[in-house]
Enzyme design. Structure first.
Site, mmCIF file in Angstrom:
data_model
loop_
_atom_site.group_PDB
_atom_site.id
_atom_site.type_symbol
_atom_site.label_atom_id
_atom_site.label_comp_id
_atom_site.label_asym_id
_atom_site.label_seq_id
_atom_site.Cartn_x
_atom_site.Cartn_y
_atom_site.Cartn_z
ATOM 1 C CG ASP A 107 -5.705 76.358 61.418
ATOM 2 O OD1 ASP A 107 -5.763 77.126 62.403
ATOM 3 O OD2 ASP A 107 -5.923 76.740 60.254
ATOM 4 C CD GLU A 142 -7.586 77.169 66.687
ATOM 5 O OE1 GLU A 142 -8.240 78.221 66.761
ATOM 6 O OE2 GLU A 142 -7.327 76.614 65.600
ATOM 7 C CE LYS A 160 -5.351 80.305 61.343
ATOM 8 N NZ LYS A 160 -6.477 79.592 60.694
ATOM 9 C CE LYS A 170 -11.210 79.828 67.664
ATOM 10 N NZ LYS A 170 -11.301 79.610 66.199
ATOM 11 C CG ASP A 217 -9.338 82.339 65.878
ATOM 12 O OD1 ASP A 217 -10.485 82.282 65.399
ATOM 13 O OD2 ASP A 217 -8.618 81.335 66.025
ATOM 14 C CG ASP A 253 -5.605 79.845 64.859
ATOM 15 O OD1 ASP A 253 -4.669 79.073 65.157
ATOM 16 O OD2 ASP A 253 -6.575 79.517 64.159
ATOM 17 N NE ARG A 287 -13.136 71.999 64.902
ATOM 18 C CZ ARG A 287 -13.418 71.804 63.620
ATOM 19 N NH1 ARG A 287 -13.758 70.594 63.195
ATOM 20 N NH2 ARG A 287 -13.366 72.802 62.763
#
Length: 519
Positions: free
Chosen positions: A349, A351, A278, A266, A290, A271, A353
């Site tokens: 959020d 995202e 967030k 990933k 991230d 993010d 996956r």
């Protein structure tokens, strides 16, 4: 419009400095500091000199595990407590050497005598030397690439004393230790780099520049190619950004490979949460981390040639940032993923996956090695806050559809002291991912978030033996902690390197959950 990035900035400063390791059979000459391991009970080592336990206790040193006391002199003598049982494992040795290194933080040449430990204990000298090198090098790591003046003295030389009869084994440990310490440092470097300095495009440039030095082939796919490939998850997450996404494919191909392994990372370069923004807190500020999954895969793969990895390995790095804007992915949008599955976005959020799903499908389609699909897939991602709630900040979550892959990941975690805990891939929760308008949703209910995220990913592996590492809790250290330096931990890079080096293709169908849609 895109952010202008200083082309002279180096996102991988660890490659410009390497610690020299010298093996000796006699006390080293010229070190600035030497370590003396002191048990909490029994006779004191001769190097302690005339001091007795009462004197040490008066100075606050009772030889508890990893406790240190610096004695003045030339060289400095650093007493390192080893507790009542002494040093019994490579993890304890790694910690003890790291404690010594931090106590001697201004010294560039360190010395550690491993002779007694190796000669008297049930030790593999190579493993002991490797652990000592990792402890010292990673404890001295500091990300200061953007500081006007370096804040930490580099570790120029590490002298390790070992018994004469173990020199050959120790030399193997030196090679492995230096490679794995560098591997973790590379992962830390790219994760610690601010997002303005390392967007998806710049990261791709870094991989293209660095990877060939380590025998790796790189292909970078730009926005137009990503659209043509139908990577709907990556495109959906990228929709709110002014920066283009990148999909980076890294290939390691040894002569006569014994298997084929796929690694998915990933790479959310930053993010914000997207429309599901967030809160502006410390965790939001840490979202440059991230992309640590992609960083770990990239860094691990730089070690494969030197570690003698026998399997072919393909890495898929799914890279973009996740930003809110007028064009951003919205709650209720439906994305068409690579392979045709549709996903309703109920939280922007969640995202990671989405981009990982595209990577998983690409991996299952890859027949570039002997015309066969990969023998196994492992993905790594800073995926869920739920894993931090479940396991804290020192243990990552692991889920798998195959017991053999799970066991190999657990063995690699033990070797690297990057702790993981297997959680159940419980298909009874799969129903929560149903959608009224699409094949599935990207989130489920309020509980079991780690399992639900893994169940989502499991939908895209097409029955291939697969393991998933959720490293959200272990991605950073808020302060210096033995060999874990403040900032990115580089978690997963050494683990994946150890995993690939020992990888064995799982036996067909044994311990494999092939029904990805079971409910």
């Amino acid at each position: 419009m895109s952010v202008q990035i200083d082309s002279a900035f180096d996102p991988v400063p660890s490659l410009s400095h390497a610690t020299r390791v010298s093996l000796t059979t006699e006390p080293a000459t010229g070190p600035g500091a030497q370590a003396v391991f002191v048990p909490a009970e029994g006779d004191l080592p001769a190097a302690v000199g005339t001091l007795d336990r009462d004197a040490l206790a008066a100075a606050g040193f009772k030889a508890g595990s990893k406790q240190t006391l610096v004695l003045p002199g030339s060289p400095l003598t650093v007493l390192v407590g080893t507790g009542k049982n002494g040093i019994e494992t490579d993890a304890e040795l790694r910690d003890a050497v790291a404690a010594f290194t931090r106590a001697a933080r201004e010294i560039g040449h360190l010395s550690v005598d491993l002779s007694e430990l190796i000669a008297e204990g049930d030790w593999d000298a190579g493993v002991a030397v490797q652990a000592a090198i990792e402890g010292a090098a990673l404890a001295r790591y500091r990300y200061d690439a953007l500081k006007s003046e370096p804040i930490t003295a580099p570790l120029e030389e590490l002298s390790l004393q070992v018994p004469t009869e173990f020199i050959e084994e120790a030399e193997q440990g030196v090679a492995r230790g230096l490679v794995l310490a560098r591997t973790a440092s590379i992962a830390r470097d790219v994760a610690n780099t601010p997002p303005r300095h390392l967007n998806a495009d710049k990261f791709a440039e870094v991989v293209e520049q660095v990877a060939p030095e380590f025998g790796l082939d790189v292909e970078v796919f730009d926005l137009a190619q990503i659209e043509e490939m139908g990577l709907g998850g990556l495109l959906g997450v990228n929709a709110g950004s002014i920066e283009e996404p990148r999909m980076i494919k890294i290939s390691y191909r040894p002569a006569d490979p014994e298997g084929h392994l796929a690694l998915i990372g990933k790479g959310i370069m930053y993010d914000s949460g997207g429309i599901s923004l967030k809160p502006s807190n410390a965790m939001h500020a840490a979202m440059k981390f991230d992309m640590m999954g992609a960083g770990a895969v990239f860094a691990a793969m730089t070690s494969f040639a030197e570690l003698g990895v026998q399997s072919a390995v393909t890495g898929w790095l799914m890279c973009t940032d996740n930003m809110p804007s007028g064009s951003a992915m919205k709650l209720g949008d439906v994305l068409t993923m690579r392979g045709g599955k549709t996903v309703e976005v109920k939280n922007t959020d969640a995202e990671g996956r989405l981009v990982m799903a595209d990577g998983l499908v690409l991996a299952t389609e890859d027949t570039s090695v002997s015309g066969q699909r990969p023998d196994a897939i492992v993905d790594i991602a800073t995926l869920t806050g739920a894993v931090m709630g479940a396991l804290g900040t020192r243990t990552a979550g692991m889920l798998a559809n195959n017991d053999q892959i799970a066991a190999q990941l657990e063995a690699a975690a033990e070797a690297s002291d990057e702790n993981i805990w297997r959680l159940p891939l419980d298909h009874r929760y799969r129903e929560q991912l149903k959608s009224n308008v699409a094949d599935m949703s990207n989130i489920g209910g309020s509980y079991g978030g780690v399992i639900l995220a893994a169940l989502f990913l499991n939908e895209f592996v097409d029955g291939t033996p697969w393991g998933h590492l959720d490293i959200a809790g272990t991605m950073q250290s808020e302060s210096d902690d033995l060999w874990r330096s403040v900032g990115s931990t580089g978690f997963g890079a050494r683990l994946l390197a150890e995993f690939a080096a020992a990888f064995e293709a799982p036996e067909a169908a044994e311990g494999t959950d092939t029904d990805a849609s079971a409910e």
